[in-house]
Design a protein around this motif. Structure first.
Motif, short mmCIF file in Angstrom:
data_model
loop_
_atom_site.label_atom_id
_atom_site.label_comp_id
_atom_site.label_asym_id
_atom_site.label_seq_id
_atom_site.Cartn_x
_atom_site.Cartn_y
_atom_site.Cartn_z
N MET A 92 -40.06 40.22 108.42
CA MET A 92 -39.18 41.22 107.85
C MET A 92 -38.30 41.85 108.94
O MET A 92 -37.11 42.00 108.75
N TYR A 93 -38.94 42.21 110.05
CA TYR A 93 -38.20 42.84 111.14
C TYR A 93 -37.15 41.89 111.71
O TYR A 93 -36.02 42.29 111.99
N GLU A 94 -37.52 40.61 111.87
CA GLU A 94 -36.58 39.63 112.43
C GLU A 94 -35.40 39.41 111.49
O GLU A 94 -34.25 39.28 111.94
N PHE A 95 -35.68 39.37 110.18
CA PHE A 95 -34.60 39.21 109.21
C PHE A 95 -33.63 40.39 109.27
O PHE A 95 -32.41 40.21 109.23
N LEU A 96 -34.17 41.61 109.38
CA LEU A 96 -33.31 42.79 109.47
C LEU A 96 -32.51 42.80 110.76
O LEU A 96 -31.35 43.24 110.78
N MET A 97 -33.10 42.32 111.85
CA MET A 97 -32.35 42.26 113.12
C MET A 97 -31.20 41.26 113.04
O MET A 97 -30.11 41.52 113.56
N ILE A 98 -31.44 40.13 112.39
CA ILE A 98 -30.37 39.13 112.23
C ILE A 98 -29.27 39.69 111.33
O ILE A 98 -28.07 39.55 111.63
N ALA A 99 -29.65 40.35 110.24
CA ALA A 99 -28.66 40.96 109.35
C ALA A 99 -27.88 42.05 110.08
O ALA A 99 -26.67 42.18 109.90
N TYR A 100 -28.57 42.82 110.91
CA TYR A 100 -27.93 43.89 111.69
C TYR A 100 -26.88 43.31 112.65
O TYR A 100 -25.78 43.83 112.77
N LEU A 101 -27.23 42.21 113.30
CA LEU A 101 -26.30 41.56 114.22
C LEU A 101 -25.08 41.02 113.47
O LEU A 101 -23.94 41.20 113.92
N ILE A 102 -25.31 40.39 112.34
CA ILE A 102 -24.20 39.84 111.56
C ILE A 102 -23.29 40.96 111.06
O ILE A 102 -22.06 40.86 111.14
N VAL A 103 -23.88 42.04 110.55
CA VAL A 103 -23.09 43.17 110.06
C VAL A 103 -22.28 43.79 111.20
O VAL A 103 -21.11 44.15 111.02
N ALA A 104 -22.88 43.89 112.38
CA ALA A 104 -22.16 44.47 113.52
C ALA A 104 -20.97 43.60 113.91
O ALA A 104 -19.86 44.12 114.17
N ILE A 105 -21.15 42.30 113.92
CA ILE A 105 -20.05 41.40 114.29
C ILE A 105 -18.94 41.44 113.24
O ILE A 105 -17.75 41.49 113.58
N VAL A 106 -19.31 41.46 111.96
CA VAL A 106 -18.32 41.53 110.89
C VAL A 106 -17.57 42.86 110.95
O VAL A 106 -16.35 42.91 110.77
N LEU A 107 -18.29 43.95 111.24
CA LEU A 107 -17.64 45.26 111.33
C LEU A 107 -16.62 45.29 112.46
O LEU A 107 -15.50 45.78 112.29
N VAL A 108 -16.98 44.75 113.60
CA VAL A 108 -16.03 44.69 114.72
C VAL A 108 -14.83 43.83 114.36
O VAL A 108 -13.68 44.19 114.63
N GLY A 109 -15.06 42.70 113.71
CA GLY A 109 -13.96 41.82 113.31
C GLY A 109 -13.01 42.48 112.33
O GLY A 109 -11.79 42.37 112.47
N ILE A 110 -13.55 43.18 111.35
CA ILE A 110 -12.68 43.84 110.36
C ILE A 110 -11.90 44.98 110.99
O ILE A 110 -10.74 45.20 110.66
N ILE A 111 -12.52 45.68 111.91
CA ILE A 111 -11.80 46.76 112.59
C ILE A 111 -10.66 46.19 113.44
O ILE A 111 -9.56 46.74 113.50
N MET A 112 -10.92 45.05 114.08
CA MET A 112 -9.87 44.44 114.91
C MET A 112 -8.72 43.87 114.08
O MET A 112 -7.59 43.78 114.56
N ILE A 113 -8.98 43.47 112.84
CA ILE A 113 -7.93 42.92 111.99
C ILE A 113 -6.94 44.00 111.54
O ILE A 113 -5.76 43.74 111.38
N GLN A 114 -7.43 45.22 111.38
CA GLN A 114 -6.59 46.28 110.83
C GLN A 114 -5.44 46.62 111.76
O GLN A 114 -5.57 46.58 112.98
N GLN A 115 -4.32 46.98 111.15
CA GLN A 115 -3.15 47.39 111.91
C GLN A 115 -3.18 48.89 112.13
O GLN A 115 -3.77 49.63 111.35
N GLY A 116 -2.48 49.32 113.17
CA GLY A 116 -2.38 50.74 113.44
C GLY A 116 -1.44 51.41 112.46
O GLY A 116 -0.76 50.78 111.66
N LYS A 117 -1.37 52.73 112.53
CA LYS A 117 -0.50 53.49 111.63
C LYS A 117 0.98 53.21 111.89
O LYS A 117 1.79 53.26 110.98
N GLY A 118 1.34 52.89 113.10
CA GLY A 118 2.74 52.64 113.42
C GLY A 118 3.25 51.32 112.87
O GLY A 118 4.45 51.13 112.71
#
Length: 108
Positions: free
Chosen positions: A1-27
């Motif tokens: 269970m713990y290992e599954f949550l750690m893998i999901a945590y890593l995947i969510v972190a990478i996806v979150l960074v990717g989506i933040i990098m895709i976004q454009q600035g306000k300008g």
């Protein structure tokens, strides 16, 4: 269970960074309103901002929930009351208190 949550945590972190990098600035929105090339995108000129903002919020909530769950699991037993089950029992009375070297009585 713990290992599954750690893998999901890593995947969510990478996806979150990717989506933040895709976004454009306000300008970058000003160019789209005056007919720049970004107005012919998949989501339209303003649609991607709303979609990516909501996606980022959902993924950030999942990230924080996984952080709390993993923190609780890795803190030990995960049950806070187990540490304090004997809190009402009095401390033993006849224990000697450790003293420093200066308090040793002199021999006769």
């Amino acid at each position: 269970m713990y290992e599954f949550l750690m893998i999901a945590y890593l995947i969510v972190a990478i996806v979150l960074v990717g989506i933040i990098m895709i976004q454009q600035g306000k300008g970058a929105d000003m160019g789209a309103s005056f007919g720049a090339g970004s107005s012919n995108t998949v989501f339209g000129s303003g649609g991607s901002g709303n979609f990516l903002t909501r996606t980022t919020a959902v993924i950030a909530i999942v990230f924080f929930v996984l952080s709390l769950i993993l923190g609780n699991l890795s803190s030990g037993s995960g049950d806070v009351e187990s540490e304090f089950e004997n809190i009402e029992a009095p401390a033993p009375v006849n224990q000697e208190v450790p003293t420093s070297g200066n308090d040793v009585p002199e021999s006769e």
